[in-house]
Design an enzyme around this catalytic site. Structure first.
Site, mmCIF file in Angstrom:
data_model
loop_
_atom_site.group_PDB
_atom_site.id
_atom_site.type_symbol
_atom_site.label_atom_id
_atom_site.label_comp_id
_atom_site.label_asym_id
_atom_site.label_seq_id
_atom_site.Cartn_x
_atom_site.Cartn_y
_atom_site.Cartn_z
ATOM 1 N N HIS A 130 -6.386 13.437 69.837
ATOM 2 C CA HIS A 130 -5.499 12.283 69.762
ATOM 3 C C HIS A 130 -4.566 12.334 70.976
ATOM 4 O O HIS A 130 -3.766 13.258 71.127
ATOM 5 C CB HIS A 130 -4.640 12.360 68.498
ATOM 6 C CG HIS A 130 -5.283 11.807 67.270
ATOM 7 N ND1 HIS A 130 -6.232 12.487 66.551
ATOM 8 C CD2 HIS A 130 -5.090 10.626 66.606
ATOM 9 C CE1 HIS A 130 -6.591 11.770 65.497
ATOM 10 N NE2 HIS A 130 -5.917 10.624 65.505
ATOM 11 N N GLY A 145 -1.751 14.212 63.917
ATOM 12 C CA GLY A 145 -0.321 14.305 63.632
ATOM 13 C C GLY A 145 0.503 13.696 64.746
ATOM 14 O O GLY A 145 -0.022 13.095 65.686
ATOM 15 N N ASP A 159 -9.802 3.732 62.281
ATOM 16 C CA ASP A 159 -8.707 4.689 62.140
ATOM 17 C C ASP A 159 -8.450 5.020 60.670
ATOM 18 O O ASP A 159 -8.766 6.110 60.211
ATOM 19 C CB ASP A 159 -7.432 4.181 62.826
ATOM 20 C CG ASP A 159 -6.454 5.308 63.139
ATOM 21 O OD1 ASP A 159 -6.803 6.493 62.956
ATOM 22 O OD2 ASP A 159 -5.335 4.995 63.590
ATOM 23 N N GLU A 202 -1.530 7.567 72.607
ATOM 24 C CA GLU A 202 -1.160 6.572 71.594
ATOM 25 C C GLU A 202 0.366 6.499 71.535
ATOM 26 O O GLU A 202 0.977 5.558 72.038
ATOM 27 C CB GLU A 202 -1.742 6.944 70.226
ATOM 28 C CG GLU A 202 -1.403 5.933 69.140
ATOM 29 C CD GLU A 202 -1.785 6.403 67.748
ATOM 30 O OE1 GLU A 202 -1.853 5.547 66.851
ATOM 31 O OE2 GLU A 202 -1.985 7.616 67.541
ATOM 32 N N ASP A 227 -8.448 10.703 54.683
ATOM 33 C CA ASP A 227 -7.293 10.462 53.830
ATOM 34 C C ASP A 227 -6.632 9.114 54.090
ATOM 35 O O ASP A 227 -5.633 8.784 53.445
ATOM 36 C CB ASP A 227 -6.258 11.588 53.968
ATOM 37 C CG ASP A 227 -5.896 11.902 55.406
ATOM 38 O OD1 ASP A 227 -6.510 11.320 56.317
ATOM 39 O OD2 ASP A 227 -5.010 12.741 55.623
ATOM 40 N N HIS A 247 -13.816 7.294 64.903
ATOM 41 C CA HIS A 247 -12.417 7.629 64.613
ATOM 42 C C HIS A 247 -12.021 6.998 63.293
ATOM 43 O O HIS A 247 -11.616 5.841 63.232
ATOM 44 C CB HIS A 247 -11.514 7.136 65.754
ATOM 45 C CG HIS A 247 -10.123 7.697 65.716
ATOM 46 N ND1 HIS A 247 -9.602 8.466 66.737
ATOM 47 C CD2 HIS A 247 -9.159 7.633 64.788
ATOM 48 C CE1 HIS A 247 -8.369 8.833 66.445
ATOM 49 N NE2 HIS A 247 -8.073 8.320 65.252
ATOM 50 N N HIS A 270 -10.192 8.362 59.474
ATOM 51 C CA HIS A 270 -9.610 9.481 58.719
ATOM 52 C C HIS A 270 -9.972 9.383 57.238
ATOM 53 O O HIS A 270 -9.796 8.327 56.620
ATOM 54 C CB HIS A 270 -8.096 9.481 58.865
ATOM 55 C CG HIS A 270 -7.612 9.806 60.247
ATOM 56 N ND1 HIS A 270 -7.187 11.073 60.606
ATOM 57 C CD2 HIS A 270 -7.490 9.039 61.361
ATOM 58 C CE1 HIS A 270 -6.807 11.057 61.879
ATOM 59 N NE2 HIS A 270 -6.992 9.839 62.366
#
Length: 356
Positions: A208, A181, A295, A211, A24, A20, A22
């Site tokens: 996702h 998102g 993350d 959370e 970006d 996991h 990202h």
């Protein structure tokens, strides 16, 4: 007898697997600054150290929406072929330097089309950059395999397109799918058609869930949509009372649905109060298939080595605990069984044996 503390350099050398992370959210601050200057995008600061600190501070508000908002500056520099190539290549090299031997990188192609790139061009460019990074890492003697998870943004209307991209590029480095998102208010089942299509095409996916929203989100992700893994999943603890698992928690544990847990990120978004009290330790001890992840390395100011060090120092983790979550991650990777088995037997286990 208390096990000896593992020093940071030993932790850095340990073979790691991250599921996991990202794309970006993991840029180098200096790269953001250089690429922003090239495209005329204004940043909060043009000093690399100050920018790194700004990200961590802005994301540490305890607000998931504000956390997600910090990505505006990284996305601004990932709209061109040149920017995507550089970011993807550096992503791999940074993981290799941190001892990562297997990674799954995720991003949403629809967020990289503002300057005219098509979705297909985004995917192909990122894969080209990742391949360049893997080649350089291998040549330097620090090989790392990186698979791609394509994301659909759950609050927009292009999730189906992203799922189709995952099908199209599944033999070109894309290993699975995710939705990302804002979780609260955008339930997984809103995109059930996309998940049914992926299942029909034998493309694995994570979601996702658990959370920013609780058990209903996890239930939909697992029972309705059929997720093989859960992104974060920290709120599965709401179905555990005094060590006794409810039906949903039992289902997740007993069917080895991996939890992609990200301790530092969870502190930033208010999902946990401390590393010592983070649910990852209790869930590990209860037999869940827990995995350890970063993350967003820039946004959280972290690395896999740092996440491991925090658990060792603040939650009492041992080398055996770290080996367990690393093996868990590879077991739940979206690559073929024989490749997972070889990675565990030939790289992970010998790496731990020689480093400790």
């Amino acid at each position: 007898m208390t096990a000896p503390r593992i020093d940071t350099e030993t932790l850095r050398r340990l073979p790691k697997a991250v599921l996991h992370d990202h794309l970006d959210g993991g840029l180098r601050p200096a790269t953001v600054i250089e690429l922003a200057a090239a495209v005329g995008h204004a940043l909060p600061t043009t000093d690399p150290d100050e920018l790194a600190a700004w990200y961590v501070e802005a994301a540490g508000s305890g607000d998931l929406v504000r956390y997600i908002g910090t990505f505006e500056h990284t996305l601004a520099v990932m709209q061109t072929r040149e920017g995507l190539l550089r970011v993807a290549e550096e992503y791999v090299l940074d993981l290799a330097a941190d001892g990562v031997v297997y990674a799954e990188v995720r991003y949403a192609p629809e967020l990289n089309t503002r300057a005219g790139l098509t979705l297909a061009e985004v995917v192909e460019t990122v894969q080209e950059g990742l391949a360049a990074g893997m080649a350089k890492a291998a040549a330097a003697g620090t090989p790392v395999r990186v698979g791609t998870l394509l994301c659909g943004m759950r609050m927009f209307d292009r999730v189906g397109e992203a799922a189709e991209l995952a099908v199209t590029y599944r033999d070109a480095g894309v290993v699975g799918f995710d939705i990302a998102g804002a979780e609260d208010g955008f339930p997984p089942a809103d995109h059930l058609a996309a998940f049914e299509h992926l299942r029909a095409e034998s493309v694995p996916f994570t979601i996702h869930a658990g959370e920013a929203y609780g058990l209903p989100s996890i239930h939909q992700a697992v029972q309705v949509c059929g997720a093989q893994r859960l992104g974060h999943g920290v709120r599965i603890t709401e179905d555990i009372v005094d060590g006794k698992l409810g039906r949903l928690a039992g289902w997740v544990r007993d069917r080895r649905i991996a939890l992609e847990m990200c301790p530092t990120s969870n502190l930033q978004t208010g999902c946990a109060t401390s590393i010592a009290e983070h649910p990852i330790t209790a869930l590990k001890d209860l037999g869940f298939r827990v995995t350890l992840n970063t993350d967003n390395r820039l946004v959280s100011g972290t690395t896999m080595t740092r996440e491991m060090a925090l658990l060792v120092e603040e939650a009492g983790w041992t080398a055996e605990d770290l080996r367990t979550v690393t093996v868990n991650a590879v077991k739940s990777a979206f690559i073929p069984f024989d490749e997972r088995k070889a990675l565990i037997e030939d790289v992970i286990l010998p790496g731990y044996a020689s480093a400790l």
